[in-house]
Structure formats: C-alpha cells, structure tokens
Design a protein around this motif. Structure first.
Motif, PDB file in Angstrom:
ATOM      1  N   PRO A 276     -19.500  15.670   0.569  1.00 23.30           N
ATOM      2  CA  PRO A 276     -18.099  15.258   0.370  1.00 23.30           C
ATOM      3  C   PRO A 276     -17.942  14.502  -0.938  1.00 23.30           C
ATOM      4  O   PRO A 276     -18.871  13.851  -1.424  1.00 23.30           O
ATOM      5  CB  PRO A 276     -17.840  14.344   1.575  1.00 23.30           C
ATOM      6  N   PHE A 277     -16.743  14.579  -1.483  1.00 22.51           N
ATOM      7  CA  PHE A 277     -16.441  14.030  -2.802  1.00 22.51           C
ATOM      8  C   PHE A 277     -15.403  12.933  -2.641  1.00 22.51           C
ATOM      9  O   PHE A 277     -14.388  13.117  -1.965  1.00 22.51           O
ATOM     10  CB  PHE A 277     -15.914  15.169  -3.681  1.00 22.51           C
ATOM     11  N   THR A 278     -15.645  11.764  -3.267  1.00 22.50           N
ATOM     12  CA  THR A 278     -14.733  10.637  -3.078  1.00 22.50           C
ATOM     13  C   THR A 278     -13.474  10.734  -3.941  1.00 22.50           C
ATOM     14  O   THR A 278     -12.593   9.896  -3.828  1.00 22.50           O
ATOM     15  CB  THR A 278     -15.437   9.300  -3.365  1.00 22.50           C
ATOM     16  N   GLY A 279     -13.392  11.740  -4.808  1.00 24.50           N
ATOM     17  CA  GLY A 279     -12.124  12.034  -5.459  1.00 24.50           C
ATOM     18  C   GLY A 279     -11.126  12.578  -4.446  1.00 24.50           C
ATOM     19  O   GLY A 279     -11.493  12.965  -3.327  1.00 24.50           O
ATOM     20  N   SER A 280      -9.859  12.600  -4.825  1.00 25.86           N
ATOM     21  CA  SER A 280      -8.800  13.046  -3.920  1.00 25.86           C
ATOM     22  C   SER A 280      -8.023  14.185  -4.546  1.00 25.86           C
ATOM     23  O   SER A 280      -8.019  14.364  -5.766  1.00 25.86           O
ATOM     24  CB  SER A 280      -7.855  11.890  -3.579  1.00 25.86           C
ATOM     25  N   GLU A 281      -7.330  14.942  -3.697  1.00 26.37           N
ATOM     26  CA  GLU A 281      -6.653  16.161  -4.135  1.00 26.37           C
ATOM     27  C   GLU A 281      -5.508  16.440  -3.171  1.00 26.37           C
ATOM     28  O   GLU A 281      -5.727  16.475  -1.954  1.00 26.37           O
ATOM     29  CB  GLU A 281      -7.682  17.306  -4.134  1.00 26.37           C
ATOM     30  N   ASP A 282      -4.292  16.613  -3.698  1.00 27.46           N
ATOM     31  CA  ASP A 282      -3.171  16.744  -2.766  1.00 27.46           C
ATOM     32  C   ASP A 282      -3.017  18.134  -2.178  1.00 27.46           C
ATOM     33  O   ASP A 282      -2.116  18.382  -1.376  1.00 27.46           O
ATOM     34  CB  ASP A 282      -1.872  16.220  -3.367  1.00 27.46           C
TER      35      ASP A 282
ATOM     36  N   PHE B  95       0.843  -1.192   0.000  1.00 25.28           N
ATOM     37  CA  PHE B  95       0.000   0.000   0.000  1.00 25.28           C
ATOM     38  C   PHE B  95       0.876   1.239   0.000  1.00 25.28           C
ATOM     39  O   PHE B  95       1.904   1.282   0.673  1.00 25.28           O
ATOM     40  CB  PHE B  95      -0.911   0.030   1.229  1.00 25.28           C
ATOM     41  N   ARG B  96       0.463   2.244  -0.761  1.00 28.02           N
ATOM     42  CA  ARG B  96       1.154   3.532  -0.768  1.00 28.02           C
ATOM     43  C   ARG B  96       0.146   4.626  -0.434  1.00 28.02           C
ATOM     44  O   ARG B  96      -0.919   4.708  -1.056  1.00 28.02           O
ATOM     45  CB  ARG B  96       1.781   3.803  -2.139  1.00 28.02           C
ATOM     46  N   GLU B  97       0.485   5.434   0.557  1.00 32.56           N
ATOM     47  CA  GLU B  97      -0.408   6.512   0.985  1.00 32.56           C
ATOM     48  C   GLU B  97      -0.168   7.719   0.079  1.00 32.56           C
ATOM     49  O   GLU B  97       0.878   8.352   0.147  1.00 32.56           O
ATOM     50  CB  GLU B  97      -0.166   6.870   2.451  1.00 32.56           C
ATOM     51  N   ILE B  98      -1.150   8.034  -0.757  1.00 28.11           N
ATOM     52  CA  ILE B  98      -0.963   9.037  -1.796  1.00 28.11           C
ATOM     53  C   ILE B  98      -1.586  10.382  -1.421  1.00 28.11           C
ATOM     54  O   ILE B  98      -0.967  11.435  -1.608  1.00 28.11           O
ATOM     55  CB  ILE B  98      -1.576   8.551  -3.125  1.00 28.11           C
ATOM     56  N   PHE B  99      -2.803  10.374  -0.896  1.00 25.27           N
ATOM     57  CA  PHE B  99      -3.506  11.609  -0.562  1.00 25.27           C
ATOM     58  C   PHE B  99      -4.036  11.556   0.868  1.00 25.27           C
ATOM     59  O   PHE B  99      -4.580  10.531   1.302  1.00 25.27           O
ATOM     60  CB  PHE B  99      -4.706  11.830  -1.496  1.00 25.27           C
ATOM     61  N   ASP B 100      -3.913  12.655   1.580  1.00 24.27           N
ATOM     62  CA  ASP B 100      -4.592  12.818   2.859  1.00 24.27           C
ATOM     63  C   ASP B 100      -6.057  13.183   2.610  1.00 24.27           C
ATOM     64  O   ASP B 100      -6.433  13.594   1.504  1.00 24.27           O
ATOM     65  CB  ASP B 100      -3.940  13.942   3.670  1.00 24.27           C
ATOM     66  N   VAL B 101      -6.870  13.054   3.643  1.00 25.76           N
ATOM     67  CA  VAL B 101      -8.235  13.575   3.582  1.00 25.76           C
ATOM     68  C   VAL B 101      -8.154  15.101   3.534  1.00 25.76           C
ATOM     69  O   VAL B 101      -7.416  15.719   4.313  1.00 25.76           O
ATOM     70  CB  VAL B 101      -9.055  13.118   4.804  1.00 25.76           C
TER      71      VAL B 101
END
Length: 391
Positions: free
Chosen positions: A329-335, A293-299
């Motif tokens: 809330p949106f299930t997409g992610s954003e850094d 597993f790689r942690e890519i984006f925080d909440v």
C-alpha cells in the motif's frame, strides 16, 4: 504481446499531444484548454458521444463496440497540473508561470486518448467503453464533483479502471496492490490566538509562535504513542505561519498539514488526539486554539477480482514477469478512490525511466511510457468486453 502495433504507429502523435499539454498546464477546475484539446481529439477519432462540462471541466466520451452487448467499462485519466514553478529543463517546459505537470497527469490524459484512438478505429469489443477525463484530482475534489454532476447516473459503468505513472527508473514494470491500496487523507488547519508584545519584553505576551512550535512536536506523539504499530498512518505539519517583524512577539499563528490513514477508525483516533492536545496546550498557555479538519480523499480500495483484470491487461503489454500484483500500500492519496466508492474497479501503477519524484519541480515523465499505458487501457476494454472468442 508488446504495445499494440496501431498504438505504436501513433507514438509520434501521442508525443506531440503530451508535449502540448505539458507546455500548457492548468490547475484544478481551470482545465478549459486541456478539456478542449481532449474533446476535439475524441471527436477527431470518431468517438460516438463527447460530453463536456461534466463536474465543471470534465469530459466523458462514449464509444460503442462492434458487438451488441450492454456491459460498459470505464477508463479514467486526470487532467490537472500543480501550482509549481517548473525547473525540469525540458524544451517543452511549462509556459504558464507557477504551474507545472509535476505529477504526470498530462501523460495520463495522453495515454487515454491513445487508447480511445485505437479503440475507435478497431471497435474490437462488445459493449461500451466510457472514457472519463477528470479535472481537479490534486485535492480539489474533481472526482466528487463529477459524481455529484451525475457521472455514473448519466454514464453508468459496470467497472472502472485508472493508472498512474511512477518514476522508479524501472521502465515497463506494472504494479498493483490488492484491497486498500492508497491512503485516505484529511487536511487540517489550526489557528492559535495569544497576546502579542514587544520582543524585548516577552513576559508580557502569550506567545502564539511558541505554542505553535510546541504543537508540531506534540503531534508526533500521536503516531508514536496512540496509533497501533501495525496500523499505517502519517501525520505531517507542512505549514506554519506567524510574525511580521523582528521585534514583535506574534499574537497569532497558523499551522496546516495532512494526516493519512488506511482505516477510518485510525483517522478518527488521530483527529481526536490532535484536538485533545490543542485543548490541553490552550489551557496551559492561556491561549485560544481552533482546529478544522477537511476530509479530502477516501481510502482507495481495489476490487480483488478486478485487480487481476488490470494485471492481466498489463501483462499482455509488458509481459507477466514485469507485473507485480502484491505491491505494498502507498501512503499517497488519489481521488479515484471516490469513484471506487461508487463502482468496483482497480487502480495500478506503471513505472518509467527517471527517478526525480512526483510533485518535484524537476520531475520529467518519460514519453516512452505513453504507448505502453495506452495499450494497457485498450487491452482492458478488449479483455473486459470481449467480442466473440476474443480475450
């Protein structure tokens, strides 16, 4: 007020910048040309300091207002494109094969440049505006790279704001979610190692492809039977690779995908159950399975008060009736979430014409959004760093 008149007057220039960036997309950490365009425009506009190479290809501009205040407000735009072959049909389509601005980052960059031009000419604020042009948002850690390069130590800000386009077919609608607004994300890679054989004698194999296929189905039970119904979460297997011939049972297989979550506890639960499933199936089928597993984006968590600040700036431009501060809330992610881990701020969305989704080869950003977004960015600075009685 509608779009700021000075920004509306520059609409043709913004359109030209946008078309140029769209036609010359660069993926994460390769944004050399894009960063050069940004830096040159900031200098042309008279921004006081322009710093290049922040987090490899990032650009930061500092602009001091007419007042003597010490407060500093950051505005951030992302610059990178995606590894997608464009099929939009626009006359300014990508000239770079296999690369496309399919998420609107060319528009985000243009909007922030528009705000910088206006603010540099008016300087109708008290303090310092910090323009952050970030590389590598699309899963390559651009925000973390800029932070590691001392972004907020070298260019400290009291608060920071961002914005994303949304092709909803509802032009001029601005939305923002309070609190946890966008999901955190982990990427996973799973390798199955079994025993190959002739396809006509599969009993002699330990079929990695059958095992991998079974994992895809079993993983879906994690959401249905382990994650609480009121916890938002997503688990998607997006890649499966195995085999090289019609008559060979493959010895190895690989899976990859992503999980999305709004609470770290849910992420940990999902990862734990996926590991358990892999361990159990490995024993049952007599194969080896490794999981990474790689942690890519925080909440992404919007500050409560600064959510209102973003919404007020948007209302100045699109009108109060067009602003929704209770977006789901949106299930997409954003850094940008990584920046909000360091500094309080808020991240909203601005809708435009067209309904082809983001990350689609046919996506088209409506250029009419450019002066709207630029005006919202400019009003954020004028509101958060008011000069005298300005508000």
């Amino acid at each position: 007020m509608p779009n700021l008149p000075e920004i509306d007057a520059a609409a043709s220039e913004l359109d030209a910048i946008f078309r140029d960036l769209h036609a010359n997309p660069e993926i994460g950490l390769e944004e050399v040309r894009t960063a050069g365009v940004v830096a040159a425009k900031l200098r042309e506009y008279g921004v006081d300091e322009v710093h290049e190479g922040v987090g490899k290809t990032g650009v930061v501009g500092l602009l001091r207002g007419r007042g003597q205040g010490n407060r500093r407000v950051g505005l951030r735009a992302d610059m990178d494109a995606l590894p997608i072959q464009e099929a939009s049909g626009v006359d300014y389509a990508s000239r770079n094969a296999g690369k496309m601005h399919a998420c609107g980052h060319d528009g985000h960059t243009t909007m922030l440049l528009g705000a910088a031009k206006y603010l540099a000419a008016s300087r109708n604020f008290d303090g310092t505006a910090v323009f952050i042009f970030q590389p590598a948002e699309e899963g390559l850690g651009g925000a973390r790279g800029m932070i590691a390069d001392g972004l907020f130590q070298r260019f400290p800000v009291d608060e920071v704001y961002g914005m994303h386009n949304q092709p909803t077919g509802k032009p001029g609608q601005a939305t923002i979610c309070r609190g946890p607004a966008m999901a955190g994300a982990s990427f996973f890679d799973i390798a199955v190692s079994g025993k190959g054989s002739h396809a006509a004698m599969p009993h002699q194999s330990r079929d990695a492809l059958v095992v991998a296929s079974g994992l895809v189905g079993q993983f879906q039970t994690v959401l249905g039977r382990n994650v609480a119904p009121l916890d938002r979460a997503v688990l998607s297997v997006t890649q499966i690779h195995a085999g090289s011939a019609y008559n060979v049972v493959p010895e190895t297989a690989a899976l990859a995908g992503t999980i999305r979550f709004f609470r770290p506890e849910v992420r940990d639960l999902m990862q734990s159950r996926m590991r358990d499933i892999c361990d159990g199936i490995a024993r049952a089928f007599g194969v080896a399975i490794t999981v990474e597993f790689r942690e890519i984006f925080d909440v992404l968590v919007n500050d409560e008060d600064l959510t209102d600040a973003w919404a007020q700036a948007a209302a100045d431009v699109v009108g109060q009736a067009q602003v929704d501060t209770e977006s789901e809330p949106f299930t997409g992610s954003e850094d940008f979430a990584d920046m909000l881990q360091q500094v309080p701020g808020a991240y909203g969305n601005l809708s435009h014409a067209g309904t082809v989704p983001l990350h689609n080869p046919g996506f088209v950003l409506d250029p009419a959004i450019l002066p709207v977004g630029a005006s919202i960015y400019a009003r954020l600075i004028e509101r958060r760093l008011p000069l005298g009685d300005a508000a």
